[in-house]
Motif scaffolding. Structure first.
Motif, PDB file in Angstrom:
ATOM      1  N   GLN A 115       1.002  -1.127  -0.026  1.00  0.00           N
ATOM      2  CA  GLN A 115       0.379   0.328   0.078  1.00  0.00           C
ATOM      3  C   GLN A 115       1.026   1.161  -0.401  1.00  0.00           C
ATOM      4  O   GLN A 115       0.181   2.120  -0.305  1.00  0.00           O
ATOM      5  N   ASN A 116       2.056   0.697  -0.567  1.00  0.00           N
ATOM      6  CA  ASN A 116       3.458   2.308  -0.205  1.00  0.00           C
ATOM      7  C   ASN A 116       3.318   2.816  -1.355  1.00  0.00           C
ATOM      8  O   ASN A 116       3.752   2.267  -1.819  1.00  0.00           O
ATOM      9  N   LYS A 117       2.303   3.738  -1.879  1.00  0.00           N
ATOM     10  CA  LYS A 117       2.128   4.837  -2.617  1.00  0.00           C
ATOM     11  C   LYS A 117       3.880   4.658  -3.863  1.00  0.00           C
ATOM     12  O   LYS A 117       4.246   4.808  -4.533  1.00  0.00           O
ATOM     13  N   ALA A 118       4.717   5.560  -2.275  1.00  0.00           N
ATOM     14  CA  ALA A 118       5.822   5.457  -2.886  1.00  0.00           C
ATOM     15  C   ALA A 118       6.731   4.736  -3.381  1.00  0.00           C
ATOM     16  O   ALA A 118       7.689   4.545  -4.237  1.00  0.00           O
ATOM     17  N   LEU A 119       6.619   3.450  -2.512  1.00  0.00           N
ATOM     18  CA  LEU A 119       7.401   2.136  -2.865  1.00  0.00           C
ATOM     19  C   LEU A 119       6.930   1.544  -4.488  1.00  0.00           C
ATOM     20  O   LEU A 119       8.025   1.157  -5.858  1.00  0.00           O
ATOM     21  N   VAL A 120       5.853   2.053  -4.831  1.00  0.00           N
ATOM     22  CA  VAL A 120       5.330   1.205  -6.192  1.00  0.00           C
ATOM     23  C   VAL A 120       5.665   2.495  -7.324  1.00  0.00           C
ATOM     24  O   VAL A 120       6.076   1.798  -7.992  1.00  0.00           O
ATOM     25  N   ASP A 121       6.213   3.998  -7.266  1.00  0.00           N
ATOM     26  CA  ASP A 121       6.691   4.448  -7.943  1.00  0.00           C
ATOM     27  C   ASP A 121       7.731   4.057  -8.216  1.00  0.00           C
ATOM     28  O   ASP A 121       8.310   4.244  -9.888  1.00  0.00           O
ATOM     29  N   GLU A 122       8.771   4.121  -7.036  1.00  0.00           N
ATOM     30  CA  GLU A 122       9.881   4.023  -6.925  1.00  0.00           C
ATOM     31  C   GLU A 122      10.290   2.428  -8.248  1.00  0.00           C
ATOM     32  O   GLU A 122      11.166   2.431  -9.554  1.00  0.00           O
ATOM     33  N   ILE A 123       9.515   1.289  -8.033  1.00  0.00           N
ATOM     34  CA  ILE A 123       9.549  -0.115  -8.779  1.00  0.00           C
ATOM     35  C   ILE A 123       8.945   0.245 -10.002  1.00  0.00           C
ATOM     36  O   ILE A 123       9.791  -0.590 -11.375  1.00  0.00           O
ATOM     37  N   SER A 124       8.264   0.987 -10.036  1.00  0.00           N
ATOM     38  CA  SER A 124       7.113   1.487 -11.764  1.00  0.00           C
ATOM     39  C   SER A 124       8.746   2.467 -12.468  1.00  0.00           C
ATOM     40  O   SER A 124       8.744   1.605 -13.453  1.00  0.00           O
ATOM     41  N   ALA A 125       8.829   2.990 -11.869  1.00  0.00           N
ATOM     42  CA  ALA A 125      10.430   4.387 -12.426  1.00  0.00           C
ATOM     43  C   ALA A 125      11.457   2.989 -12.427  1.00  0.00           C
ATOM     44  O   ALA A 125      11.806   2.474 -13.723  1.00  0.00           O
ATOM     45  N   THR A 126      11.625   1.690 -11.605  1.00  0.00           N
ATOM     46  CA  THR A 126      12.890   0.541 -11.878  1.00  0.00           C
ATOM     47  C   THR A 126      12.769  -0.298 -13.643  1.00  0.00           C
ATOM     48  O   THR A 126      13.326  -0.329 -14.117  1.00  0.00           O
ATOM     49  N   LEU A 127      11.044  -0.507 -13.730  1.00  0.00           N
ATOM     50  CA  LEU A 127      10.247  -1.120 -14.574  1.00  0.00           C
ATOM     51  C   LEU A 127      10.983  -0.349 -15.829  1.00  0.00           C
ATOM     52  O   LEU A 127      11.155  -1.088 -17.378  1.00  0.00           O
ATOM     53  N   ILE A 128      10.570   0.994 -16.221  1.00  0.00           N
ATOM     54  CA  ILE A 128      10.387   2.259 -17.079  1.00  0.00           C
ATOM     55  C   ILE A 128      12.156   1.938 -17.145  1.00  0.00           C
ATOM     56  O   ILE A 128      12.422   1.737 -18.690  1.00  0.00           O
ATOM     57  N   LEU A 129      13.316   2.397 -16.619  1.00  0.00           N
ATOM     58  CA  LEU A 129      13.963   2.106 -17.089  1.00  0.00           C
ATOM     59  C   LEU A 129      15.137   1.000 -17.704  1.00  0.00           C
ATOM     60  O   LEU A 129      15.326   0.951 -18.154  1.00  0.00           O
ATOM     61  N   GLN A 130      14.263  -0.497 -16.944  1.00  0.00           N
ATOM     62  CA  GLN A 130      14.738  -2.122 -17.557  1.00  0.00           C
ATOM     63  C   GLN A 130      13.841  -2.404 -19.211  1.00  0.00           C
ATOM     64  O   GLN A 130      14.646  -2.794 -19.812  1.00  0.00           O
ATOM     65  N   ALA A 131      13.068  -1.229 -19.263  1.00  0.00           N
ATOM     66  CA  ALA A 131      12.312  -1.486 -20.623  1.00  0.00           C
ATOM     67  C   ALA A 131      13.277  -0.429 -21.753  1.00  0.00           C
ATOM     68  O   ALA A 131      13.511  -1.116 -22.060  1.00  0.00           O
ATOM     69  N   TYR A 132      13.761   0.314 -20.944  1.00  0.00           N
ATOM     70  CA  TYR A 132      14.214   1.622 -22.002  1.00  0.00           C
ATOM     71  C   TYR A 132      15.948   0.032 -22.047  1.00  0.00           C
ATOM     72  O   TYR A 132      15.810   0.127 -22.917  1.00  0.00           O
ATOM     73  N   LEU A 133      15.951  -0.521 -20.995  1.00  0.00           N
ATOM     74  CA  LEU A 133      17.910  -0.619 -21.119  1.00  0.00           C
ATOM     75  C   LEU A 133      17.601  -1.993 -22.393  1.00  0.00           C
ATOM     76  O   LEU A 133      18.396  -2.292 -23.070  1.00  0.00           O
ATOM     77  N   ASN A 134      16.323  -3.053 -22.121  1.00  0.00           N
ATOM     78  CA  ASN A 134      16.035  -3.830 -22.759  1.00  0.00           C
ATOM     79  C   ASN A 134      15.480  -2.978 -24.643  1.00  0.00           C
ATOM     80  O   ASN A 134      16.140  -4.217 -25.466  1.00  0.00           O
TER      81      ASN A 134
END
Length: 136
Positions: A115-134
């Motif tokens: 339920q920690n929205k800040a953590l969800v945002d951080e993980i989302s940023a990581t997914l965005i970055l990983q998609a870019y790296l891919n």
């Protein structure tokens, strides 16, 4: 080589992820209040070499820009003025919040932490970055 930073830009908070110096691994860095984002990025870039900034591009299912795109474009203009030498790249961010939640569940994270929205945002940023790296 410098690091690549990714942003999951939001009205209230922005999730931030970063690569290692070899640009191989995307890791969550933090979440900051969006009103403090420019200051945070300037400070981080004084300490670390940053080669690019990847910003999530929210799109609707029909490929039209999301409502928040207007705010993101305004932020990009400010960012470009503050850090003109760092290229800004956009990365489709559809489904990153759902994927972040799924990865939290798969990782066995408890309901309270999910339920920690800040953590969800951080993980989302990581997914965005990983998609870019891919796609590099």
């Amino acid at each position: 080589m410098g690091r690549i930073i990714a942003l999951d830009y939001g009205r209230k908070r922005t999730g931030i992820a970063v690569t290692d110096e070899l640009q191989l691994i995307a890791s969550g860095l933090t979440t900051v209040l969006t009103k403090e984002l420019l200051q945070f990025l300037e400070s981080y870039i004084q300490k670390e070499t940053v080669e690019q900034i990847v910003i999530g591009e929210p799109k609707q299912m029909n490929n039209e820009p999301s409502e928040s795109e207007v705010e993101i474009k305004s932020f990009i203009e400010k960012l470009t003025k503050k850090l003109p030498k760092i290229p800004i790249i956009r990365q489709d961010e559809r489904f990153t919040s759902k994927m972040a939640m799924s990865s939290m569940i798969a990782g066995g994270m408890g309901k309270k932490k999910r339920q920690n929205k800040a953590l969800v945002d951080e993980i989302s940023a990581t997914l965005i970055l990983q998609a870019y790296l891919n796609r590099m």
